[in-house]
Design a protein around this motif. Sequence first.
Motif, mmCIF file in Angstrom:
data_model
loop_
_atom_site.group_PDB
_atom_site.id
_atom_site.type_symbol
_atom_site.label_atom_id
_atom_site.label_comp_id
_atom_site.label_asym_id
_atom_site.label_seq_id
_atom_site.Cartn_x
_atom_site.Cartn_y
_atom_site.Cartn_z
ATOM 1 N N ARG A 74 -2.238 -4.950 -1.695
ATOM 2 C CA ARG A 74 -1.370 -6.329 -1.933
ATOM 3 C C ARG A 74 -0.215 -6.214 -2.549
ATOM 4 O O ARG A 74 0.070 -5.634 -3.602
ATOM 5 N N LEU A 75 1.032 -6.824 -1.799
ATOM 6 C CA LEU A 75 2.153 -6.929 -2.678
ATOM 7 C C LEU A 75 2.317 -7.591 -3.862
ATOM 8 O O LEU A 75 2.939 -7.276 -4.544
ATOM 9 N N TRP A 76 1.373 -8.580 -3.863
ATOM 10 C CA TRP A 76 1.393 -9.148 -5.102
ATOM 11 C C TRP A 76 0.866 -8.243 -6.232
ATOM 12 O O TRP A 76 1.592 -8.485 -7.379
ATOM 13 N N ASP A 77 0.004 -7.322 -5.933
ATOM 14 C CA ASP A 77 -0.268 -6.212 -6.999
ATOM 15 C C ASP A 77 0.934 -5.641 -7.207
ATOM 16 O O ASP A 77 1.111 -5.052 -8.374
ATOM 17 N N ILE A 78 1.659 -5.279 -6.317
ATOM 18 C CA ILE A 78 2.640 -4.116 -6.479
ATOM 19 C C ILE A 78 3.786 -4.818 -7.545
ATOM 20 O O ILE A 78 4.453 -4.356 -8.488
ATOM 21 N N GLU A 79 4.041 -6.249 -7.200
ATOM 22 C CA GLU A 79 5.058 -7.015 -7.757
ATOM 23 C C GLU A 79 4.494 -7.109 -9.619
ATOM 24 O O GLU A 79 5.385 -7.069 -10.181
ATOM 25 N N ALA A 94 11.665 -0.993 -3.614
ATOM 26 C CA ALA A 94 11.396 0.383 -2.759
ATOM 27 C C ALA A 94 9.796 0.679 -2.870
ATOM 28 O O ALA A 94 9.215 0.890 -1.786
ATOM 29 N N LEU A 95 9.185 0.326 -4.054
ATOM 30 C CA LEU A 95 7.672 0.287 -4.077
ATOM 31 C C LEU A 95 6.911 -0.758 -3.282
ATOM 32 O O LEU A 95 5.987 -0.551 -2.435
ATOM 33 N N LYS A 96 7.635 -1.895 -3.064
ATOM 34 C CA LYS A 96 7.013 -3.113 -1.975
ATOM 35 C C LYS A 96 7.282 -2.283 -0.578
ATOM 36 O O LYS A 96 6.455 -2.937 0.158
ATOM 37 N N GLY A 97 8.199 -1.830 -0.294
ATOM 38 C CA GLY A 97 8.626 -1.253 0.966
ATOM 39 C C GLY A 97 7.756 -0.018 1.431
ATOM 40 O O GLY A 97 7.217 -0.041 2.359
#
Length: 313
Positions: A74-79, A94-97
């Motif tokens: 989940r992008l929310w988790d990465i953010e 970059a990590l979201k990508g």
Amino acid sequence: MNDSASERAPKARSRRPAKPGAEVGSTVPRRQLGRHLRELRQQTGMSIAEVAKLIERGATTLQRLESGTADRIRLWDIEALCRVLGADETTTDALKGLAQQGNTESWWHEYGDLIPKDFDVYIGLESAASTLTSFQELVPGLFQTPGYAETLIRAVYPEDPSSEITRRVEMKMHRQRLITRKGRPAAVDVILDESVLRRMVGNPRIMAEQLRHLADLSTKPNITVRALAYVAGVPLGDLTGPFTIVDFASDAKGKREPSVVYVENFTGAMYLERQESVSRYRAAHETIGRVALSPESSRDLLRRAAREYERER
């Protein structure tokens, strides 16, 4: 890896949907994401449990993210992780990508697409390697002298200030600890096309220094450098272009990450991890190696070429 193409940045990326019932696709983006998350967390000194609590997720979820085995990211988790771990904007993007990629059997990463151009994806792969096996048409980044590296970087970033060029050169020099450190240095077996010795990068002084450095490195027990002389022709009947096979050591539990072939060109890089693809590139390297000069003859050739450049100064 010669690094010159990886420092450029166009866009767009093709994507092939995963077949029903098949695995999600390339594991490289997820593994790279995990490496960077783990490194960020370790820099803070926090445990997996502590970080998981801060983002209100289970420790198992974070553990799977760090190991590159999460099925769903989940992008929310990465953010949230990037906020908690103090990642800068470039790293966060970059990590979201990376989190959004990996739905293809082999991952094509086009420079500047989803992942910022200043974020070098390959570095994480390289830093975790136990063995690098490659064929190159430029001096690999791990073997470059400051002068050779600076010449290439300035060609890619002609508008950048000297301070930024210096920073990029220093980063490249720092990476070379992978093969020069005293404890478990990575093993490197590289075959250089003879054009590496003949193509002028910078000036004769830079070339002489670079070739002598290659010759000296080749005396280290973990480094093998061979030259593919022009007279050897085209041993495979076709040109492969530069490539690097990245192998990893087993962890404490005896598990080993799948090997990856890194194939780079001007606009992007392909990461191949299917066993069939890896085996074909290993066979290609072995075939080229059978007609390449021996390590000793290659070292002599490097030193002769260095003397020729010195006479031109």
